[in-house]
Design an enzyme around this catalytic site. Structure first.
Site, PDB file in Angstrom:
ATOM      1  N   THR A 188       0.853  -1.180   0.000  1.00  0.00           N
ATOM      2  CA  THR A 188       0.000   0.000   0.000  1.00  0.00           C
ATOM      3  C   THR A 188       0.891   1.231   0.000  1.00  0.00           C
ATOM      4  O   THR A 188       1.996   1.206   0.547  1.00  0.00           O
ATOM      5  CB  THR A 188      -0.862   0.055   1.280  1.00  0.00           C
ATOM      6  OG1 THR A 188       0.023   0.095   2.403  1.00  0.00           O
ATOM      7  CG2 THR A 188      -1.762  -1.151   1.394  1.00  0.00           C
ATOM      8  N   TRP A 449     -20.227  16.702  10.526  1.00  0.00           N
ATOM      9  CA  TRP A 449     -19.172  16.301   9.596  1.00  0.00           C
ATOM     10  C   TRP A 449     -19.332  16.989   8.240  1.00  0.00           C
ATOM     11  O   TRP A 449     -20.437  17.093   7.717  1.00  0.00           O
ATOM     12  CB  TRP A 449     -19.214  14.790   9.375  1.00  0.00           C
ATOM     13  CG  TRP A 449     -18.897  13.995  10.607  1.00  0.00           C
ATOM     14  CD1 TRP A 449     -19.791  13.320  11.386  1.00  0.00           C
ATOM     15  CD2 TRP A 449     -17.615  13.800  11.198  1.00  0.00           C
ATOM     16  NE1 TRP A 449     -19.140  12.713  12.439  1.00  0.00           N
ATOM     17  CE2 TRP A 449     -17.801  12.987  12.346  1.00  0.00           C
ATOM     18  CE3 TRP A 449     -16.326  14.229  10.890  1.00  0.00           C
ATOM     19  CZ2 TRP A 449     -16.750  12.603  13.173  1.00  0.00           C
ATOM     20  CZ3 TRP A 449     -15.277  13.840  11.712  1.00  0.00           C
ATOM     21  CH2 TRP A 449     -15.492  13.040  12.832  1.00  0.00           C
TER      22      TRP A 449
END
Ligand code: AMP
Length: 547
Positions: A188, A449
């Site tokens: 990754t 959010w």
């Protein structure tokens, strides 16, 4: 009672055997690193792959050994994919755009026995020579005529690819072993901490390849020509080097020149029908097409993923060039595709604008891949397109543990086998998932959010904006407020207030960012994602006018 069908192991080598036998005349065309176009057929590819398999065995590469590749999308890399896994070893694709220290870390962590490197990536390995003591040798992916002098020869055995395979026989019996045997390894490109290795198996690779080439999802058939712009060092080019030969399609391997002009020429010359890449690549292509007045003569669809696709790209290709966008989502931990945005019945009646807006969603689950959205306590959220939370997934091509991961020796799944993707998402009543943000990129303002992706998408919809990143900055009253860092299009004169005005009416007023700065370019990770950690550092001291 067991069924009475043959239990044949799913082997990657069987894909090439099938392609060579059933589609032997079909072509693989590659933009060669040495210059010019290289053309051959699946039948030719199979013979050379068998030569390479013999050569690897002669070098002492055995079952489970890791062999690293540092290479662009091309025919020799294709041969390595099949020969390495075919003999039971592990094809470890390495991203040459990572920081050199990360490349060295990855080579050593993987314990690569041999490295195969493209000519123009060789300088990176030369610089790393003292830091890879356990690598037994380096094979330069070229012929004798192009073989360079290299100081790597002072520390390592150096071999020319064509010399290595040239004398080997074109026959080789692919061994059959447990389909769960490791076949590929990809690290990754995490923006924090050391990269982590995801170890794919023959079984996971084959099942993923079956899933992505379904007609309903990604239109790969024997009559297609597919151009994977997404690199073979980034999660197996989204599985296309397996899915396309499985379907008998033509492969166009683009090499390392991925600018709009080159892509347009390759697409039109080779009659490409489908291509795949990250948003920045398609933005470059779109700008080139607009500036040059050229058209894509045969391309029907572009797959886009790796980062959220803005509406401006979907609309630009759809309205101006008649090319449809297939938005998808995935990650290295998944081989990589989890969802693709293919239509469902009824959607053909959508107006163009409704269809484009729908394509902003990252899509619905491929068969075999399960996903759910949960709140902070792990409760599954309703599929209403509004309730958002952590996106969890599981399935036969989802990673269960990282390779040699000392931090998580028991793996990375919860008790029910779910993997936490680190993304925040919604799922609607028809099953279409939409990424709201990475967990760590969400902005928390006054307890609510805000999605940075949504704010970035709106910004790039402004005709004067080429690219935008939105990060949170601290705020004494609201905790965090959104802040835009944007790159203007050439010649555009949009200013801070103009961009902030543009947000009005598109989102709730309290979500509109507090400030904007313009920069010449934005930092990206080696896989083309915005590098927000850099931006957070750089603008840590920036004071919002509202603060
Ligand atoms: P990588 O492992 O480098 O492929 O990165 C995977 C991550 O990229 C995912 O967890 C997402 O955060 C992001 N990503 C991939 N595809 C998309 C997409 N279509 N929209 C938004 N984010 C995406």
């Amino acid at each position: 009672m067991l069924g009475l069908m043959q239990s044949k192991q799913l082997m990657i080598s069987s894909i090439l055997t099938h392609a060579a036998r059933e589609h032997g005349e079909q072509e693989i065309v590659s933009a060669a690193v040495e210059g010019g176009m290289h053309r051959y057929t699946y039948a030719d590819a199979e013979k050379r792959t068998k030569q390479l398999a013999n050569a690897l065995k002669a070098l002492g590469v055995g079952v489970g050994d890791r062999v690293g590749t540092l290479a662009w999308n091309g025919y020799r890399h294709f041969e390595l994919y099949y020969a390495i896994s075919g003999i039971g070893a592990v094809c470890h694709t390495i991203n040459p755009r990572l920081f050199p220290q990360q490349v060295a870390y990855i080579i050593n962590h993987a314990g690569d026995k041999y490295l195969f490197v493209d000519l123009n990536i060789l300088p990176l390995l030369e610089a790393l020579a003292p830091h890879m003591p356990r690598v037994e040798g380096v094979v330069i992916m070229t012929d004798a005529a192009h073989m360079p002098e290299t100081k790597l020869a002072e520390t390592h055995k150096v071999i020319c690819y064509e010399d290595l395979i040239g004398a080997e026989p074109e026959t080789f019996d692919w061994p059959v072993f447990d389909e769960n045997t490791a076949a590929g390894l990809c690290y990754t490109s995490g923006t924090t901490g050391n990269p982590k290795g995801v170890l794919y198996s023959h079984r996971s690779t084959l099942l993923h390849a079956y899933a992505v080439q379904m007609k309903d999802v990604a239109p790969v058939g024997a009559a297609d020509c597919v151009l994977p712009v997404v690199p073979m060092f980034h999660v197996n080019a989204w599985g296309l080097p397996y899915a396309v030969p499985m379907a008998g399609g033509k492969l166009m391997m683009p090499g390392f020149r991925l600018d709009g002009e080159n892509l347009t020429q390759m697409m039109n010359d080779e009659k490409v029908t489908l291509s795949s890449g990250v948003p920045t690549i398609w933005l470059g292509l779109l700008q080139y097409l607009r500036a040059s007045g050229k058209r894509l003569e045969t391309v029907k669809s572009l797959m886009i993923g790796g980062a959220a696709c803005p509406l401006a790209i979907i609309e630009g290709f759809g309205k101006e060039f008649g090319v449809s966008i297939i938005h998808g989502w995935g990650m290295t931990e998944l081989s990589p595709v989890g969802t693709l945005n293919a239509p469902k019945p009824g959607m053909e009646d959508y107006s163009d604008d409704d269809r484009y807006r729908h394509q902003l969603k990252q899509g619905r689950a491929l068969f075999g891949f399960e996903m759910k959205v949960v709140d902070e306590d792990g409760n599954e959220q309703p599929r209403d397109g509004k309730s958002f939370g952590r996106l969890l997934c599981r399935g036969p091509w989802v990673c269960s543990a990282y390779y040699n991961d000392t931090e998580n020796p028991d793996g990375i799944l919860d008790d029910d086998g779910w993997f936490d993707t680190g993304d925040v998402a919604t799922i609607d009543s028809q099953g279409y998932m939409q990424i709201t943000d990475r967990t760590k990129d969400l902005i928390k303002s006054g307890g609510e959010w805000i999605s940075s992706i949504e704010l970035e998408n709106i910004a790039v919809g402004h005709p004067g904006i080429q690219e935008a990143a939105v990060i949170a900055l601290p705020h004494p009253k609201w905790d965090e407020r959104p802040f835009v860092i944007a790159v203007r299009n050439e010649g555009a004169d949009v200013d801070r207030d103009g961009l902030l005005d543009y947000y009005k009416g598109k989102i709730a007023d309290w979500m509109i960012p507090d400030d904007v700065v313009f920069v010449d370019e934005l930092p990206h990770t080696a896989t083309g994602k915005l590098l927000k950690t850099d931006l957070r550092q750089k603008f840590a001291e920036h004071k919002l006018p509202t603060a």
